[in-house]
Design an enzyme around this catalytic site. Structure first.
Site, PDB file in Angstrom:
ATOM      1  N   GLU A   7      34.570  68.000  11.818  1.00 21.38           N
ATOM      2  CA  GLU A   7      34.168  68.110  13.225  1.00 21.38           C
ATOM      3  C   GLU A   7      33.601  66.811  13.794  1.00 21.38           C
ATOM      4  OE1 GLU A   7      32.281  72.536  13.087  1.00 21.38           O
ATOM      5  OE2 GLU A   7      31.500  71.015  11.745  1.00 21.38           O
TER       6      GLU A   7
ATOM      7  N   ARG B 141      32.020  72.368   6.078  1.00 21.42           N
ATOM      8  CA  ARG B 141      31.229  72.667   4.899  1.00 21.42           C
ATOM      9  C   ARG B 141      32.007  72.598   3.587  1.00 21.42           C
ATOM     10  NH1 ARG B 141      32.233  77.456   2.776  1.00 21.42           N
ATOM     11  NH2 ARG B 141      30.276  77.604   1.622  1.00 21.42           N
TER      12      ARG B 141
ATOM     13  N   ALA C 101      30.047  62.739  -1.162  1.00 22.94           N
ATOM     14  CA  ALA C 101      30.762  63.074   0.082  1.00 22.94           C
ATOM     15  C   ALA C 101      29.988  64.067   0.942  1.00 22.94           C
ATOM     16  CB  ALA C 101      32.134  63.652  -0.258  1.00 22.94           C
ATOM     17  N   LYS C 102      30.243  64.007   2.239  1.00 21.45           N
ATOM     18  CA  LYS C 102      29.813  65.071   3.135  1.00 21.45           C
ATOM     19  C   LYS C 102      31.005  65.492   3.982  1.00 21.45           C
ATOM     20  CE  LYS C 102      26.315  62.502   5.125  1.00 21.45           C
ATOM     21  NZ  LYS C 102      25.300  62.088   6.125  1.00 21.45           N
TER      22      LYS C 102
ATOM     23  N   GLY D 148      43.632  69.223   4.839  1.00 23.85           N
ATOM     24  CA  GLY D 148      43.834  68.495   3.584  1.00 23.85           C
ATOM     25  C   GLY D 148      42.903  68.923   2.464  1.00 23.85           C
TER      26      GLY D 148
END
Ligand SMILES: Cc1cc2nc3c(=O)[nH]c(=O)nc-3n(C[C@H](O)[C@H](O)[C@H](O)COP(=O)(O)OP(=O)(O)OC[C@H]3O[C@@H](n4cnc5c(N)ncnc54)[C@H](O)[C@@H]3O)c2cc1C
Lengths: 791, 286
Positions: A743, A543, A738-739, A503
């Protein structure tokens, strides 16, 4: 002018009410995917294109005596049959890889695993290419092989490679150059204070060994690449890659070309999960296309993916000292990573995940050793979590065992030792923006921990368990982006992030739309094309939202600044007081112009562009050699905890997970719907790695390399209840707080389930997966009636 | 995949005429779900496939004859067996078995004939067909013949069918009022996997006593087989769990499980024991 930020970008805390952030808008490409219009490289056909079919090694380790391609070449319709020697004629040193230049385009002199590419047959008809590949014969002189990571690390006779060949890219691998008589590609060491002293201070010391098997990515769209020569001096590669920028650099390096002669583009990917990272088939198709002067396509079958890239099998040895009161005083960890025959990104996994091997705990004394080991198995690389799930499997099973032994509630034991914001991690880096405590609290309530629990009856026993893991985002990496406003006010984002189902297109559009006052559904996201989109390190390691999200935000801010400068004149207002909303710019006076009209005011017709660029590179301090210490090891941390409820059939050992709760610290979610699906998707993928998935080898030969025998979870394996809980947090350096999240859902699934099994039936499983037979044997052993094999 | 000749005859007779008794590379194909797996794995390279997709009539029918026997055409897809009210009424264990047989995509395409004719020991229905006393009607150039399900599976991927014979239908005899049957499937990997062990039981019982029982096992063994010792152990015994344990014990002794990625020999033997008992319990409570 470009906005380049070396330091973490400040978050727009005073930003006006955000309208696009935190909205679960539908994915931009949903319709195209459902209607079959979405582009995949898998469907690409070019005029004059040849299909390549790979002939693979049948021995795990052998010297190539002879490759007989005559029958294949004589087959009508065969265009060419190429071997490693032919490749060497074009490229004298045809070895590639992101960490080590150890992998030949096609095997040269030796084969190092069953399934290694040895030759390629080319034909305009894929069936003829396949038939031809079946006619190739090879003779090998068998060499002794090593398969187990611990044995291979200690081997004194059998070596997969004659000498280590680290790539130049990573300075911390340079010292390994030319090392011989070893299978250890990298040994990473971390020392914090003094573990021996820590053990001496402890009342108890616990030691356990945990293992995980080789598993496979099984992306639904298998790996596919097409190389298209543009004359002898330029090349376009169409590829299902997660890292087009890297492909370009590496192919250019192999060919001795400048990067601007290699164009690499992707489309949507039918899943990646790390299998399509760095360089897979691209070097092979590039070389073949240049040799035959025709476009060349190689599409793997699902089965061939098992021979291309896997996830590391591991052995992890943990030793922990703890006081009677339940305080951890020291932890020692040795981790062996089974990297297979070629390093791929294994050495990075070994180090980047290795330094978190003590877990998200505040431990004074830590000693970690992490070894990337060559073996004669298919290469292992990155797979959703980059080594973290293997480590969490070990340290969270171990932590649970300790809590049990001390008769302390496992959640309380974790809470008492958890690494909190502001405290140093084992590398010495101070933790920031890490919601470990909040995650444990949310897990506790979601699991109704401490309340009465139905333990089952008869042969069905119930149990519940928890686990928590964390990960540092990989560093140092860079992302660049361009935001382009066209003459009609419409907007495109040029970014190298690959949308492989996670997404990212939607999230990048939301970020740009937020800054520019647009409807995110109207923003188009231009897919990676190294001739068009700026550099991006890769779509990996959770990332992109953070790095590319920041780059897109910076690019959009720059475009907005330019827009305001123009609009200031048209609206007779101070540009710094302008605001955007609904495709328009407004002045405090109430006057408003659409973006299209602002652009027209300067170009005098529907023409021109307003272009903003952004580049994002967080700060980083590489760990010092020897003790692995660093004051700035990562741009952000991810935390994921899992609670599992299980039913164990004590007569068969079959485990059914009835409830799976995933709790994550994702900073501020840009699109909560996508975040939730990423968490659940990650958890279910890891559920497969926990319950049933393992590539089984017989003398190096994978015996279940197909979806018929390598079983991923089906709909009936999904827990009755699968929940994802987002803990509200803020990554102060992230775009809008955001981060990453791709995962996080995987981290703690496996140990949570094993801990629940222990809770249910009192047996501990040390080796994944938790197949019925594994659990059954453990049950029988616990009854002092082990299952005997000779009957 | 290497190109091959694909024939699509319109009648059973034509199809049979296209088969070749001497050439193993000529085969019929129905749903193709099993055959394609073998072809993709390179285990089977056809020169000619005779597709049965255009054949119509009784081959696609489910019906009950005047004796109450249930006729299942060879080209009936497994999803139709799963959903057919006739099957649910006359052989409920078959409907139920189909529900956990693979997945809906496979069941929509896979046919009963292909399922049985493949001779794959890992299939779910063969032990149940044996337990239910089913018979298969095979048609060849020399006419037709009937084969008992128990005699159909002669070895690993081997059936009693000749190369130039086609399976036309499976007939399940009308159940007697005092009989009931059940199948239990045990998977070791995903829930929709092929069974690691499959056990079928059909029992006739009267007033808490088992008059006789047919027990058959598949998946763990080289081919679907009847468990004669276990059947003998339960005959004339009460339907209490003690006698089920004896039968289970006998079954564990008489089977010779093959080890594979789904379980070791020793483990599968234990699972035969557990599932023979469970199949008996299920059959005598249905
Ligand atoms: C993903 C997957 C999962 C599966 N899981 C299960 C499972 O859990 N349990 C289970 O029991 N099975 C399972 N199966 C197997 C499935 O039941 C069989 O593949 C299917 O029943 C075969 O039917 P078909 O019509 O597709 O046969 P085909 O593939 O068309 O044929 C199979 C064989 O039968 C022969 N044949 C076909 N029709 C006739 C005929 N009328 N007369 C003579 N010979 C004939 C063919 O020549 C071939 O040798 C699974 C299959 C797949 C692909």
């Amino acid at each position: 002018m470009s906005t380049h930020v070396d330091a973490p970008a400040p978050v727009e805390r005073k930003a006006p009410t955000t309208t696009q952030i935190g909205r679960s808008i539908p994915r931009l490409e949903s319709r195209a995917k459902v209607t079959g219009e979405a582009e995949y490289i898998h469907n690409l056909r070019l005029p004059g294109m040849l299909y390549g079919k790979i002939f693979r090694s049948t021995v795990p380790h052998g010297r190539i005596v002879r490759i007989d391609t005559r029958a294949a070449k004589e087959l009508p319709g065969v265009f060419a049959v190429i071997t490693g020697e032919d490749v060497r004629a074009l490229i004298p040193d045809p070895y590639y890889g992101p960490a080590f230049h150890d992998q030949p385009v096609l095997a040269i002199d030796k084969v190092r695993y069953v399934g290694e590419p040895v030759a390629v047959a080319l034909s305009e008809d894929p069936h003829i290419a396949e038939h031809a590949a079946n006619l190739i014969e090879a003779e090998y002189e068998d060499l002794p092989a090593v398969f187990d990571e611990v044995e291979a690390a200690a081997a004194t006779q059998v070596f997969v490679h004659d000498a280590l060949r680290p790539a130049g890219m990573f300075p911390d691998l340079k010292h390994l150059h030319g090392r011989t008589k070893t299978n250890v590609a990298l040994d990473f060491t971390l020392r914090r204070n003094d573990v021996e002293q820590g053990f001496a201070q402890a009342d108890y010391v616990f030691e356990h060994v945990f293992r995980t098997p080789t598993v496979a990515h099984t992306a639904l769209e298998p790996i596919v690449s097409v190389a298209e020569p543009r004359g002898p001096q330029a090349l376009t590669i169409h590829t299902s890659s997660q890292s087009p920028s890297f492909v370009r650099s590496e192919v250019a390096r192999l060919l001795g070309w400048p990067e601007n002669r290699v164009r690499v583009r992707t489309a949507f990917l039918g899943g990646g999960f790390g299998a399509k990272l760095y360089i897979k088939l691209e070097a092979m198709v590039a070389v073949l296309a240049l040799m035959v002067k025709r476009p060349v396509k190689i599409s793997l079958t699902m089965e061939e993916q098992f021979y291309t890239i896997t996830k590391h099998a591991t052995t992890v040895h943990l030793k922990t000292g703890v006081t009677k009161a339940g305080k951890i005083t020291a932890r020692q960890c040795e981790a062996w990573w089974n990297g297979g025959a070629y390093a791929d990104i294994g050495p990075r996994v070994t180090q980047k995940s290795g330094f978190t091997a003590a877990g998200p705990y505040d431990i004074e004394n830590v000693a970690l050793n992490s070894y990337a080991v060559y073996t004669n198995l298919p290469p292992a690389g990155a797979l959703r979590g980059f080594g973290i799930p293997q480590l969490v499997w070990a340290y969270e099973s171990h932590t649970d065992l300790i809590a049990r032994e001390l008769e302390i509630d496992p959640l309380e034991f974790r809470r008492a030792n958890i690494l909190r914001d502001g405290r140093p991690q084992a590398t010495g880096t101070i933790m920031h923006d890490i919601a470990t405590v909040e995650v444990l609290d949310a897990l506790s309530s979601a699991m109704r921990w401490g309340e009465s629990f139905d333990r089952g009856k008869g042969s069905i026993r119930r149990g519940h368990g928890i686990a928590i893991g964390f990960k540092a985002c990989i560093a140092p990496t860079t992302s660049g982006a361009i935001v382009n406003l066209y003459g009609d006010g419409s907007c495109a984002v040029y970014c190298g992030t690959v949308d492989m189902g996670q997404g990212s297109d939607t999230v990048m559009a939301q970020i740009a739309a937020e800054v520019l006052g647009l409807d995110p559904q109207s923003v188009s996201v231009i897919h990676p094309d190294t001739d068009v989109t700026p550099y991006d390190m890769a779509t990996l390691g959770s990332r992109s939202t953070f790095h590319m999200g920041n780059a897109v935000r910076l690019a959009a801010l720059e475009a907005r600044e330019k827009l305001f400068a123009i609009a200031g004149k048209a609206l007779e207002a101070d540009p710094s007081l302008l605001t955007v909303a609904d495709n328009g710019v407004s002045a405090p006076s109430g006057r408003r112009l659409s973006i299209a009209d602002v652009i027209k005011s300067t170009f005098l017709m529907q023409a021109g562009n307003i272009i903003g660029t952004g580049s994002f590179r967080p700060t980083y301090t590489s760990p010092s050699q020897g003790d692995g210490q660093s004051d700035d090891i990562t741009p952000f941390w991810m935390v994921g905890a899992v609670g599992a409820e299980v039913e164990v059939d004590t007569e068969t050992g079959r485990v059914r997970v009835t409830r799976l709760v995933n709790v994550a610290d994702v900073g501020t979610p840009i699109n909560p719907g996508i975040v939730t699906r990423q968490l659940n998707g990650g958890a279910l993928m890891q559920l497969g790695f926990t319950m049933s998935e393992a590539v089984r080898f017989d003398n190096g030969q994978a015996v279940n390399a197909s979806l018929a025998d390598y079983k991923i979870p089906g709909i009936l394996d999904i827990p009755d209840q699968t929940l994802a809980k987002i803990v509200a947090g803020c990554q102060s350096t992230g775009p809008f707080g955001a981060k990453g999240v791709g995962e996080t859902g995987t981290f703690a699934v496996s140990p949570a389930i094993a801990n629940a099994v222990h809770d249910a039936v009192g047996v501990r499983i040390f080796d994944l997966p938790l197949t019925p037979e594994t659990v059954y044997r453990a049950l029988r052993a616990a009854q002092h009636n082990p299952l005997e094999d000779q009957q | 995949m290497i190109p091959f000749d694909l024939q699509e005859p319109a009648s059973l007779a034509e199809a049979i005429a296209l088969l070749d008794p001497d050439d193993p590379s000529v085969r019929p194909v129905a749903g193709g779900t099993a055959l394609m797996l073998m072809m993709k794995a390179g285990l089977f390279q056809p020169t000619r496939l005779i597709s049965l997709r255009r054949l119509e009539g009784d081959l696609r029918r489910v019906h009950v004859d005047e004796h109450g026997d249930l006729h299942l055409g060879a080209l009936v897809p497994l999803s139709k067996l799963e959903l057919s009210p006739l099957v649910a009424e006359h052989a409920p264990a078959v409907s139920e078995t189909c529900r956990t047989l693979s997945n809906v995509r496979v069941r929509n395409v896979a046919t009963l004939g292909g399922h049985v004719a493949h001779g794959d020991p890992h299939m779910d229905l063969p032990p149940l067909l044996i337990a239910l006393g089913a018979r298969a009607r095979a048609v060849g150039p020399r006419g037709e013949r009937w084969i008992d399900a128990a005699d159909l599976f002669v070895g690993y991927y081997q059936t009693a069918l000749e190369r130039d014979e086609l399976l036309a239908e499976i007939v399940i005899p009308a159940p007697s009022p005092d009989s009931s049957a059940a199948y239990v499937k045990f998977t070791a990997l995903s829930a929709d996997d092929w069974p690691a062990v499959g056990v079928a039981a059909a029992v006739r019982r009267r007033e808490g006593v088992i008059l006789d029982a047919v027990l058959a096992v598949s998946a763990a063994t080289e081919k679907p087989i009847r468990l004669a010792a276990a059947e003998a152990a339960i005959r004339g015994k009460s339907t209490s769990s003690g006698s089920f344990d004896e039968a289970a014990e006998a079954a564990a002794h008489e089977v010779e499980p093959l080890a594979d990625i789904r379980g070791s020999t020793a483990y599968k033997r234990e699972m035969v024991r557990v599932h023979v008992r469970r199949a008996l319990i299920k059959a005598s409570h249905s």
